[in-house]
Design a protein around this motif. Structure first.
Motif, PDB file in Angstrom:
ATOM      1  N   MET A 380       0.894  -1.396   0.125  1.00  0.00           N
ATOM      2  CA  MET A 380      -0.040  -0.062  -0.224  1.00  0.00           C
ATOM      3  C   MET A 380       0.899   1.302  -0.170  1.00  0.00           C
ATOM      4  SD  MET A 380      -3.142  -1.001   2.632  1.00  0.00           S
ATOM      5  CE  MET A 380      -3.727   0.738   2.517  1.00  0.00           C
ATOM      6  N   GLU A 383       2.239   1.896  -3.339  1.00  0.00           N
ATOM      7  CA  GLU A 383       1.271   2.482  -4.327  1.00  0.00           C
ATOM      8  C   GLU A 383       1.146   3.855  -4.107  1.00  0.00           C
ATOM      9  OE1 GLU A 383      -2.400   0.107  -4.027  1.00  0.00           O
ATOM     10  OE2 GLU A 383      -1.525  -1.380  -4.872  1.00  0.00           O
ATOM     11  N   ARG A 384       1.031   4.110  -2.819  1.00  0.00           N
ATOM     12  CA  ARG A 384       0.793   5.618  -2.362  1.00  0.00           C
ATOM     13  C   ARG A 384       1.818   6.332  -2.910  1.00  0.00           C
ATOM     14  NH1 ARG A 384      -2.468   6.933   1.351  1.00  0.00           N
ATOM     15  NH2 ARG A 384      -3.444   5.168   0.077  1.00  0.00           N
ATOM     16  N   PRO A 405     -10.791   3.037  -8.689  1.00  0.00           N
ATOM     17  CA  PRO A 405     -11.358   2.320  -7.927  1.00  0.00           C
ATOM     18  C   PRO A 405     -11.800   0.965  -8.358  1.00  0.00           C
ATOM     19  CG  PRO A 405     -12.262   4.529  -7.674  1.00  0.00           C
ATOM     20  CD  PRO A 405     -11.257   4.637  -8.895  1.00  0.00           C
ATOM     21  N   ARG A 408      -9.421  -1.635  -8.602  1.00  0.00           N
ATOM     22  CA  ARG A 408      -9.219  -2.346  -7.264  1.00  0.00           C
ATOM     23  C   ARG A 408     -10.420  -3.168  -6.642  1.00  0.00           C
ATOM     24  NH1 ARG A 408      -5.392   1.844  -4.336  1.00  0.00           N
ATOM     25  NH2 ARG A 408      -5.314   0.058  -2.939  1.00  0.00           N
ATOM     26  N   THR A 436     -10.198   3.259   0.620  1.00  0.00           N
ATOM     27  CA  THR A 436      -8.895   4.020   0.283  1.00  0.00           C
ATOM     28  C   THR A 436      -9.472   5.554   0.481  1.00  0.00           C
ATOM     29  OG1 THR A 436      -9.521   4.593  -2.260  1.00  0.00           O
ATOM     30  CG2 THR A 436      -8.509   2.387  -1.698  1.00  0.00           C
ATOM     31  N   ASP A 438      -9.409   7.775  -1.569  1.00  0.00           N
ATOM     32  CA  ASP A 438     -10.228   8.119  -2.861  1.00  0.00           C
ATOM     33  C   ASP A 438     -11.538   7.631  -2.708  1.00  0.00           C
ATOM     34  OD1 ASP A 438      -7.591   8.813  -3.878  1.00  0.00           O
ATOM     35  OD2 ASP A 438      -7.646   6.585  -4.446  1.00  0.00           O
ATOM     36  N   PRO A 470      -4.491   0.806   7.893  1.00  0.00           N
ATOM     37  CA  PRO A 470      -5.144  -0.042   7.067  1.00  0.00           C
ATOM     38  C   PRO A 470      -6.597  -0.312   7.357  1.00  0.00           C
ATOM     39  CG  PRO A 470      -2.931  -0.504   7.703  1.00  0.00           C
ATOM     40  CD  PRO A 470      -3.434   0.377   8.487  1.00  0.00           C
ATOM     41  N   ASN A 471      -7.583  -0.218   6.496  1.00  0.00           N
ATOM     42  CA  ASN A 471      -8.899  -0.555   6.879  1.00  0.00           C
ATOM     43  C   ASN A 471      -9.574  -0.099   8.321  1.00  0.00           C
ATOM     44  OD1 ASN A 471      -8.963  -1.907   4.382  1.00  0.00           O
ATOM     45  ND2 ASN A 471      -7.876  -3.565   5.155  1.00  0.00           N
ATOM     46  N   THR A 505     -17.419  -2.413   1.608  1.00  0.00           N
ATOM     47  CA  THR A 505     -15.882  -2.567   1.072  1.00  0.00           C
ATOM     48  C   THR A 505     -15.476  -3.892   0.707  1.00  0.00           C
ATOM     49  OG1 THR A 505     -15.092  -2.787   3.381  1.00  0.00           O
ATOM     50  CG2 THR A 505     -15.173  -0.427   2.490  1.00  0.00           C
ATOM     51  N   ASP A 566       0.583   8.094   6.277  1.00  0.00           N
ATOM     52  CA  ASP A 566      -0.034   8.269   5.313  1.00  0.00           C
ATOM     53  C   ASP A 566      -0.640   9.746   5.476  1.00  0.00           C
ATOM     54  OD1 ASP A 566      -2.710   7.924   4.032  1.00  0.00           O
ATOM     55  OD2 ASP A 566      -1.028   6.080   3.065  1.00  0.00           O
TER      56      ASP A 566
END
Ligand SMILES: [Zn+2]
Length: 589
Positions: A380, A383-384, A405, A408, A436, A438, A470-471, A505, A566
């Motif tokens: 992750m 990717e960021r 999205p 994903r 995410t 987004d 995360p999540n 999700t 993040d």
């Protein structure tokens, strides 16, 4: 076979079924081959050192070798077992084969006597043979005495040393011995042998029951046989799996599977309930932990081996269940689970609270999936970083998604596939919207829509939640909304939000509610996402991130390290004036 059974009423199985020939030695083919070759070519060494775990056949091999050397028809690789010498050695009573146990008090004195007696000729055999068990227990003085003899051994003398701890043998001794390493014996071979013993005793036993015994013995034939001995002595028509579990205080496989399934379905309450039952029924919790470890080990094998796994602990009839569970899991999650269990095992030693430790382990295991694995975190993060570089401006990350999205959603993160087990997920992966930065606004909007008006309007007073890991989502209520916060914070409502988030999700999301520390606007959390990442602000974020329970858990359970914070990790306490975003400006002032 049961050669001594008649004399003294009852002799333990391990002794009665002690192998009498090289060919009977189970699982030590390499050693046997080397010894047989040495006998055939008349190159038997003066001193042997047999090393290996307990109960793998070292002493049995020593006696067979002694018979092979001294049998009236020898030296031969197949001693007759009929002559007086063979029978004397088998019974441990031969005058020329001197067995001593270095671990006993007498052993030390005996070894001192060796130097005195070693020169005298054997009384009736070819060789005088000294078999010294647990030789690592000798004192330095005794080793010195032994060494003098080993340096100039008389032609008529052979030494056979056996030890479970070869590293404690002085190098001077080692260098004068021919060393053989005895391997642990595989479960299959032990089961074969146990089956023979059961048949020899004219008894019956389920194969699964014998497998269970073999597994418990952990590669030791002697332990397996003495366990079998106890179980057979307990009586009963037939030795069944249930009887073995009952006598060992272990849980039947069904119960271990039920416990594992509850954990894998995130049902911590259910798992604790099952554990409680097991404890009430007097099951050994330490054993239960071992069984769970075995189960997770099997999950790991099934996951890695992809359909082909001959060496599972679990009986064949459960392999399908295991395989489907393993396939739904990410290998990192399984490994993290193994870590949790083995850590618990280490803590359990000497602890007076096995139940609490086991409960902690179960709760951790059932939450493992919420903690995305280290590998996923790294992914992750990459990717960021990649997307920030591509857009050239980290601030605009909210406006320019790293990837559409949709793509994903089509491929849900691997570690989160296990929801398939619970069955309450949307049937098609495409219909989910992974969380995410987004998708956050859309996810939250859908969540509110599904929650019902009352609940939603209370939640809306806090504005939009922020991604706190995360999540994981955190929603901060400004101090003026204490009542709404209280309404939303009941366990039932919290669970409801998590359930809805998971539906939307397609993966578990941890949801938390907090009171905002300052009077900053409720929507500040969302806006902070768009802020400049100045060094001081970044450090503040880092410090706050380290305080996050979610982050703490990740570090504790997965051994994770905080690498980066993040953009999404926003805090409501951030000074509003710093903000650049426009989304929530109207709420300010
Ligand atoms: Zn013989």
């Amino acid at each position: 076979m049961p050669e001594a059974a008649a004399n003294e009423g009852y002799t333990v199985l391990a002794r009665r079924y002690r192998p009498q020939q090289f060919a009977d030695l189970v699982g030590q083919e390499a050693v046997v081959q080397a010894l047989v070759n040495a006998l055939a070519s008349n190159r038997v060494a003066h001193a042997y050192l047999f090393t290996g775990a307990r109960g793998v056949g070292k002493t049995s091999t020593a006696r067979i070798l002694a018979k092979a050397l001294n049998c009236v028809r020898g030296p031969t690789a197949t001693p007759c077992d009929q002559c007086e010498i063979c029978q004397g050695i088998a019974a441990g009573e031969d005058v020329d084969v001197i067995e001593m146990d270095a671990a006993s008090n007498r052993g030390i004195d005996e070894i001192r006597e060796v130097r005195l007696t070693v020169r005298s000729r054997p009384s009736r055999s070819r060789y005088k043979i000294y078999i010294v068990d647990e030789v690592h227990m000798l004192t330095p003085q005794a080793f010195n005495a032994l060494l003098k003899t080993l340096e100039e051994p008389p032609e008529h003398v052979k030494f056979i040393f056996a030890t479970t701890e070869v590293q404690k043998i002085p190098i001077t001794i080692l260098s004068r011995c021919q060393r053989f390493d005895f391997a642990g014996i595989g479960t299959v071979r032990i089961v074969e042998r146990l089956r023979q013993v059961v048949a020899g005793e004219a008894r019956e036993a389920d194969d699964e029951a014998l497998e269970l015994i073999a597994r418990r013995a952990g590669g030791s034939m002697r332990d397996a046989q003495s366990l079998l001995d106890q179980l057979l002595a307990f009586g009963g028509e037939r030795l069944t799996t249930d009887l073995v579990h009952q006598l060992l205080g272990t849980a039947p496989d069904e119960r271990v599977i039920a416990l594992a399934s509850a954990v894998l379905e995130h049902d911590a309450a259910g798992a604790l309930e099952l554990l409680g039952q097991a404890a009430d029924e007097g099951l050994q919790l330490g054993e239960l932990l071992e069984q769970l470890l075995d189960y997770w080990r099997d999950l790991m094998v099934a996951n890695s081996a992809g359909g082909h796994y001959p060496h599972l602990n679990l009986p064949v009839r459960y392999h399908e269940t295991l395989a489907s569970q393993a396939a739904a899991l990410n290998l990192d999650t399984i490994l993290a689970g193994l870590d949790v269990l083995s850590m618990t095992k280490a803590r359990l030693r000497g602890s007076g609270h096995p139940r609490v430790l086991l409960e902690m382990a179960l709760v951790r295991l059932s939450r493992l999936d919420d903690l995305v694995s280290v590998a996923q975190l790294a992914q992750m993060l990459n990717e960021r970083v990649g997307s920030a570089g591509a857009s050239g401006d980290a601030r605009s990350s909210a406006a320019t998604p790293p990837r559409p999205p949709v793509s994903r959603a089509a491929v849900p993160p691997e570690g989160l596939k296990k929801k398939q087990l619970t069955g309450d997920e949307p049937s098609r992966a495409e219909s989910t919207l992974p969380l995410t930065p987004d998708t956050l606004p859309q996810v939250w909007q859908q969540t509110l829509a599904l929650l019902g008006q009352m609940h939603a309007s209370d939640l809306q007073k806090a504005g939009q939640p922020a991604i706190s890991g995360p999540n994981a989502l955190v929603l901060r209520f400004p101090p003026s909304y204490n009542l709404a916060q209280e309404h939303c914070q009941t366990p039932a409502k919290m669970a409801r939000v998590e359930e809805v988030l998971r539906k939307i999700t397609g993966h578990p999301v941890v949801f938390r509610i907090e009171a905002a520390a300052s009077t900053a606007s409720p929507a500040a959390a969302q806006a902070a996402e768009d802020e400049e990442k100045t060094p001081s602000r970044y450090q503040r974020q880092r410090a706050e991130a380290l305080k996050e329970p979610m982050v703490k858990r990740a570090m504790e359970v997965l051994g994770a390290q905080l690498v980066d914070v993040d953009e999404g990790f926003a805090t409501a306490s951030t000074p509003v004036s710093d903000r650049v975003g426009a989304a929530a400006d109207s709420e300010e002032a």
